[in-house]
Design a protein around this motif. Structure first.
Motif, PDB file in Angstrom:
ATOM      1  N   PHE A 174       0.850  -1.177   0.000  1.00 45.04           N
ATOM      2  CA  PHE A 174       0.000   0.000   0.000  1.00 45.04           C
ATOM      3  C   PHE A 174       0.893   1.237   0.000  1.00 45.04           C
ATOM      4  CE2 PHE A 174      -2.036  -3.452   2.208  1.00 45.04           C
ATOM      5  CZ  PHE A 174      -3.366  -3.430   1.809  1.00 45.04           C
ATOM      6  N   HIS A 175       0.480   2.271  -0.712  1.00 46.25           N
ATOM      7  CA  HIS A 175       1.249   3.515  -0.755  1.00 46.25           C
ATOM      8  C   HIS A 175       0.329   4.690  -0.494  1.00 46.25           C
ATOM      9  CE1 HIS A 175       3.250   6.934  -3.043  1.00 46.25           C
ATOM     10  NE2 HIS A 175       4.088   6.645  -2.066  1.00 46.25           N
ATOM     11  N   ARG A 176       0.683   5.493   0.511  1.00 51.10           N
ATOM     12  CA  ARG A 176      -0.088   6.702   0.794  1.00 51.10           C
ATOM     13  C   ARG A 176       0.448   7.835  -0.077  1.00 51.10           C
ATOM     14  NH1 ARG A 176      -0.833  10.067   6.500  1.00 51.10           N
ATOM     15  NH2 ARG A 176      -1.942  11.829   5.543  1.00 51.10           N
ATOM     16  N   PRO A 177      -0.396   8.455  -0.883  1.00 52.63           N
ATOM     17  CA  PRO A 177       0.096   9.550  -1.734  1.00 52.63           C
ATOM     18  C   PRO A 177       0.443  10.782  -0.919  1.00 52.63           C
ATOM     19  CG  PRO A 177      -2.286   9.322  -1.920  1.00 52.63           C
ATOM     20  CD  PRO A 177      -1.818   8.172  -1.078  1.00 52.63           C
ATOM     21  N   LEU A 178       1.264  11.633  -1.496  1.00 48.56           N
ATOM     22  CA  LEU A 178       1.526  12.931  -0.878  1.00 48.56           C
ATOM     23  C   LEU A 178       0.225  13.713  -0.838  1.00 48.56           C
ATOM     24  CD1 LEU A 178       4.887  13.928  -2.577  1.00 48.56           C
ATOM     25  CD2 LEU A 178       4.529  13.607  -0.133  1.00 48.56           C
ATOM     26  N   GLU A 179      -0.027  14.391   0.265  1.00 52.25           N
ATOM     27  CA  GLU A 179      -1.275  15.137   0.406  1.00 52.25           C
ATOM     28  C   GLU A 179      -1.174  16.457  -0.335  1.00 52.25           C
ATOM     29  OE1 GLU A 179      -2.494  13.220   4.708  1.00 52.25           O
ATOM     30  OE2 GLU A 179      -1.716  15.256   4.632  1.00 52.25           O
TER      31      GLU A 179
END
Length: 194
Positions: A174-179
């Motif tokens: 899983f990868h959290r995108p830059l906000e």
């Protein structure tokens, strides 16, 4: 078990025989880190290893130059072994912590650049691990890797990237995108303080 690459390559982990663990195989571990080396800047990343067991994965991160890693397990014998191995290998950026993983996830306010979790495959609340980690423990642009049995599938989560399998071992990434709105929030905060 041996460390497959990095500054500690070839060093062996020799845990006591009675530890209640299922270590990730060397083949799966090597494949995992071949993927991560293209996605993570180890030297500038803080990591979390949940259900760390013998510290097998934690020491692989250390060997590759991770900035720091917190290793959480409920079993005191596992934590003692990691402390002993840490001293033997003369490393100081691994932080073993005895805690139930769910208690830790319920109390800690930290975010990490990379989180690895390897819960017991038959654990009753298995899917809750991913839910809790993804809710608040991944820093922007951070990664979460969950080791699991083939029966689990997470491809509907918006941060899901891919699933890889190596024999009976499955990894979901899983990868959290830059906000995108982080810069706007900073501007608003600065304006409020004027």
């Amino acid at each position: 078990m041996r460390i497959v690459a990095g500054t500690l390559k070839g060093r062996r982990l020799n845990p006591p025989m009675n530890l209640p663990v299922r270590p990730t195989t060397d083949f799966a571990k090597e494949s995992l880190f071949n993927i991560l080396r293209n996605r993570i800047d180890f030297e500038h990343s803080n990591a979390l290893d949940l259900f760390c067991g013998t510290g097998n994965i934690s020491f692989e991160f250390v060997s590759r130059g991770i900035k720091s890693i917190t290793s959480v397990d409920i079993n005191q014998k596992c934590i003692t072994f990691i402390h002993q191995t840490k001293e033997k290998f003369k490393v100081d950026n691994i932080y073993p912590l005895r805690s139930d993983a769910f208690v830790y996830l319920g109390r800690s306010k930290m975010q990490f650049d990379v989180v690895f979790a390897d819960p017991p495959y038959d654990m009753e609340k298995f899917d809750l691990v991913a839910e809790l980690v993804l809710k608040s423990f991944i820093a922007p642009d951070g990664w979460f890797i969950l080791e699991h049995a083939k029966e689990h599938c997470y491809d509907t989560h918006p941060w899901f990237v891919e699933q890889r399998h190596y024999g009976k071992v499955n990894f979901s990434f899983f990868h959290r995108p830059l906000e995108e709105n982080s810069s706007q929030e900073t501007i608003d905060a600065d304006q409020m303080s004027i």
